[in-house]
Design an enzyme around this catalytic site. Sequence first.
Site, mmCIF file in Angstrom:
data_model
loop_
_atom_site.group_PDB
_atom_site.id
_atom_site.type_symbol
_atom_site.label_atom_id
_atom_site.label_comp_id
_atom_site.label_asym_id
_atom_site.label_seq_id
_atom_site.Cartn_x
_atom_site.Cartn_y
_atom_site.Cartn_z
ATOM 1 N N HIS A 117 0.820 -1.226 0.000
ATOM 2 C CA HIS A 117 0.000 0.000 0.000
ATOM 3 C C HIS A 117 0.843 1.261 0.000
ATOM 4 O O HIS A 117 0.345 2.333 0.319
ATOM 5 C CB HIS A 117 -0.940 -0.008 1.224
ATOM 6 N N CYS A 146 5.169 19.783 -7.111
ATOM 7 C CA CYS A 146 6.341 19.248 -7.811
ATOM 8 C C CYS A 146 6.984 20.382 -8.601
ATOM 9 O O CYS A 146 6.330 21.394 -8.881
ATOM 10 C CB CYS A 146 5.848 18.143 -8.759
ATOM 11 N N GLY A 185 -1.290 -9.484 12.648
ATOM 12 C CA GLY A 185 -1.773 -8.137 12.967
ATOM 13 C C GLY A 185 -2.607 -7.507 11.886
ATOM 14 O O GLY A 185 -2.504 -6.307 11.622
ATOM 15 N N ASN A 211 -2.868 -12.730 15.842
ATOM 16 C CA ASN A 211 -3.717 -11.540 15.876
ATOM 17 C C ASN A 211 -4.353 -11.399 17.256
ATOM 18 O O ASN A 211 -4.337 -12.330 18.056
ATOM 19 C CB ASN A 211 -4.794 -11.646 14.789
ATOM 20 N N GLU A 213 -7.543 -10.806 17.624
ATOM 21 C CA GLU A 213 -8.948 -11.260 17.550
ATOM 22 C C GLU A 213 -9.075 -12.171 16.333
ATOM 23 O O GLU A 213 -8.198 -12.168 15.469
ATOM 24 C CB GLU A 213 -9.866 -10.048 17.371
HETATM 25 C C1 BV8 Z 1 -8.409 -2.301 -5.106
HETATM 26 C C2 BV8 Z 1 -3.120 2.937 2.555
HETATM 27 C C3 BV8 Z 1 -8.698 -2.809 -7.358
HETATM 28 C C4 BV8 Z 1 -3.617 4.303 2.748
HETATM 29 C C5 BV8 Z 1 -4.968 1.352 2.689
HETATM 30 C C6 BV8 Z 1 -15.954 -0.636 -2.561
HETATM 31 C C7 BV8 Z 1 -15.409 0.507 -3.132
HETATM 32 C C8 BV8 Z 1 -14.052 0.590 -3.471
HETATM 33 C C9 BV8 Z 1 -13.232 -0.494 -3.228
HETATM 34 C C10 BV8 Z 1 -13.789 -1.608 -2.631
HETATM 35 C C11 BV8 Z 1 -15.120 -1.706 -2.300
HETATM 36 N N1 BV8 Z 1 -15.333 -2.939 -1.738
HETATM 37 C C12 BV8 Z 1 -14.171 -3.617 -1.699
HETATM 38 C C13 BV8 Z 1 -13.250 -2.829 -2.247
HETATM 39 C C14 BV8 Z 1 -11.890 -3.143 -2.395
HETATM 40 C C15 BV8 Z 1 -11.145 -2.396 -1.286
HETATM 41 C C16 BV8 Z 1 -11.382 -3.117 0.028
HETATM 42 O O1 BV8 Z 1 -10.826 -4.157 0.245
HETATM 43 N N2 BV8 Z 1 -12.265 -2.550 0.892
HETATM 44 C C17 BV8 Z 1 -12.555 -3.245 2.145
HETATM 45 C C18 BV8 Z 1 -12.509 -2.259 3.303
HETATM 46 C C19 BV8 Z 1 -13.906 -3.921 2.011
HETATM 47 N N3 BV8 Z 1 -9.765 -2.466 -1.656
HETATM 48 C C20 BV8 Z 1 -9.257 -1.481 -2.411
HETATM 49 O O2 BV8 Z 1 -9.846 -0.478 -2.732
HETATM 50 C C21 BV8 Z 1 -7.835 -1.730 -2.858
HETATM 51 N N4 BV8 Z 1 -7.727 -1.521 -4.255
HETATM 52 O O3 BV8 Z 1 -9.176 -3.149 -4.788
HETATM 53 O O4 BV8 Z 1 -8.094 -1.993 -6.383
HETATM 54 C C22 BV8 Z 1 -9.721 -1.943 -7.977
HETATM 55 C C23 BV8 Z 1 -9.327 -0.780 -8.593
HETATM 56 C C24 BV8 Z 1 -10.296 0.005 -9.188
HETATM 57 C C25 BV8 Z 1 -11.638 -0.363 -9.134
HETATM 58 C C26 BV8 Z 1 -12.010 -1.536 -8.466
HETATM 59 C C27 BV8 Z 1 -11.053 -2.328 -7.873
HETATM 60 C C28 BV8 Z 1 -6.904 -0.758 -2.170
HETATM 61 C C29 BV8 Z 1 -6.785 -1.147 -0.713
HETATM 62 C C30 BV8 Z 1 -5.685 -0.308 -0.055
HETATM 63 C C31 BV8 Z 1 -6.308 0.820 0.702
HETATM 64 N N5 BV8 Z 1 -5.248 1.526 1.429
HETATM 65 N N6 BV8 Z 1 -3.985 2.010 3.286
HETATM 66 C C32 BV8 Z 1 -3.413 4.774 4.169
HETATM 67 O O5 BV8 Z 1 -2.883 4.015 5.019
HETATM 68 O O6 BV8 Z 1 -3.782 5.905 4.422
HETATM 69 S S1 BV8 Z 1 -5.838 0.204 3.555
HETATM 70 C C33 BV8 Z 1 -5.501 0.223 5.220
HETATM 71 O O7 BV8 Z 1 -6.135 -0.985 5.690
HETATM 72 C C34 BV8 Z 1 -4.045 0.070 5.636
HETATM 73 O O8 BV8 Z 1 -3.146 -0.144 4.591
HETATM 74 C C35 BV8 Z 1 -4.101 -1.182 6.495
HETATM 75 O O9 BV8 Z 1 -2.924 -1.854 6.564
HETATM 76 C C36 BV8 Z 1 -5.115 -1.942 5.761
HETATM 77 C C37 BV8 Z 1 -5.656 -3.184 6.371
HETATM 78 O O10 BV8 Z 1 -5.999 -2.914 7.709
HETATM 79 P P1 BV8 Z 1 -5.167 -3.725 8.811
HETATM 80 O O11 BV8 Z 1 -3.719 -3.541 8.537
HETATM 81 O O12 BV8 Z 1 -5.663 -5.121 8.869
HETATM 82 O O13 BV8 Z 1 -5.499 -2.929 10.117
HETATM 83 P P2 BV8 Z 1 -6.812 -3.063 10.989
HETATM 84 O O14 BV8 Z 1 -6.821 -1.921 11.937
HETATM 85 O O15 BV8 Z 1 -7.990 -3.302 10.096
HETATM 86 O O16 BV8 Z 1 -6.589 -4.418 11.814
HETATM 87 C C38 BV8 Z 1 -5.535 -4.504 12.753
HETATM 88 C C39 BV8 Z 1 -5.615 -5.899 13.344
HETATM 89 O O17 BV8 Z 1 -4.519 -6.049 14.238
HETATM 90 C C40 BV8 Z 1 -6.884 -6.143 14.142
HETATM 91 O O18 BV8 Z 1 -7.452 -7.379 13.758
HETATM 92 C C41 BV8 Z 1 -6.407 -6.196 15.596
HETATM 93 O O19 BV8 Z 1 -7.099 -7.165 16.357
HETATM 94 C C42 BV8 Z 1 -4.975 -6.614 15.444
HETATM 95 N N7 BV8 Z 1 -4.069 -6.101 16.468
HETATM 96 C C43 BV8 Z 1 -4.128 -4.918 17.114
HETATM 97 N N8 BV8 Z 1 -3.062 -4.820 17.965
HETATM 98 C C44 BV8 Z 1 -2.343 -5.966 17.824
HETATM 99 C C45 BV8 Z 1 -2.971 -6.785 16.879
HETATM 100 N N9 BV8 Z 1 -2.507 -7.989 16.524
HETATM 101 C C46 BV8 Z 1 -1.363 -8.406 17.117
HETATM 102 N N10 BV8 Z 1 -0.700 -7.689 18.033
HETATM 103 C C47 BV8 Z 1 -1.153 -6.462 18.410
HETATM 104 N N11 BV8 Z 1 -0.475 -5.755 19.344
HETATM 105 ZN ZN ZN Z 2 5.655 16.555 -11.396
#
Ligand code: BV8
Ligand code: ZN
Length: 245
Positions: A117, A146, A185, A211, A213
């Site tokens: 990402h 830029c 994570g 993880n 959860e």
């Molecule tokens: C794509 C960067 C193809 C930016 C991020 C409707 C409309 C548009 C798109 C979609 C849609 N429905 C589905 C999609 C696809 C979409 C998607 O998946 N949506 C989901 C939410 C349903 N995906 C996309 O859009 C991707 N692109 O599909 O392109 C395409 C192209 C054009 C047209 C159609 C399709 C792009 C996805 C990337 C988005 N960018 N981040 C920024 O950071 O600002 S996503 C963001 O979420 C971060 O990158 C993050 O890493 C990522 C995933 O989240 P997690 O890392 O899992 O974090 P989270 O908080 O959720 O969970 C943490 C976990 O850790 C928890 O379970 C917790 O229990 C655990 N935890 C906490 N503490 C600990 C721990 N575990 C262990 N130890 C600890 N101490």
């Molecule tokens: Zn430029």
Amino acid sequence: MFTPDLISNMKRAARIVVLTGAGVSAESGVPTFRGEDGLWKKFRPEELASFDAFISNPRLVWEWYSYRRRLISEVKPNPGHYALARMEDVVENFCLVTQNVDGLHRSAGSRRILELHGNIMRNRCMECGRKDESADLDVGDRLPRCRCGGLMRPDVVWFGEMLPQEILNSAFREAEEAEVFLSIGTSAVVQPAASLPLVAKRNGAYVVEINMESTPITSQVDETILGKSGEILPRLVGEVWGIEI
Ligand code: BV8
Ligand code: ZN
């Protein structure tokens, strides 16, 4: 703490692939996305981490990223990051695929990293695509531009945007060839990253989730270890390879 299957599979594996999410950086003080203190609690992803949001209000989106950049600039890798860097030293073929944009794996010494990402500390020009690694933490009263005049954006992948094709292809290839795949994570909801553990499973890998959860992939992996990655990972590399973190 660890099953005999996990220990023997890790010891024997020549190819280990790890997928990390925001949970791995939580113990460094970086808020996760969907947790209690999650970033999305205050803001909604569509409002900020999307191209449309940026076009309609670049200053709001830039302020959110500057807030996160400043926060990330003040944190350090935690023992979980260091354990993964040491795992790479002892495993013949190791690849770290991360959804995180905070750069903490590289700071901890990991080398073979696929940043699915992007990286929050890097800017990219909307016009010419030029990348700038030395981006300012704070956005000034003029939005960053830029030298070609184009508006700069954070070099991260927003919702609805394609992931960098080369990096994504490599990640899928690594998952297909993994003997052991660790999903650590991550809430396993964001695609296409969340399908990597299942691709590994389908191709015969021993898949382990670490993880706080259970997640949508919990029922499909070989093992889920509930707990903090910053505590579990050092114990895991200690038990399998005698590594002290
Ligand atoms: C794509 C960067 C193809 C930016 C991020 C409707 C409309 C548009 C798109 C979609 C849609 N429905 C589905 C999609 C696809 C979409 C998607 O998946 N949506 C989901 C939410 C349903 N995906 C996309 O859009 C991707 N692109 O599909 O392109 C395409 C192209 C054009 C047209 C159609 C399709 C792009 C996805 C990337 C988005 N960018 N981040 C920024 O950071 O600002 S996503 C963001 O979420 C971060 O990158 C993050 O890493 C990522 C995933 O989240 P997690 O890392 O899992 O974090 P989270 O908080 O959720 O969970 C943490 C976990 O850790 C928890 O379970 C917790 O229990 C655990 N935890 C906490 N503490 C600990 C721990 N575990 C262990 N130890 C600890 N101490
Ligand atoms: Zn430029």
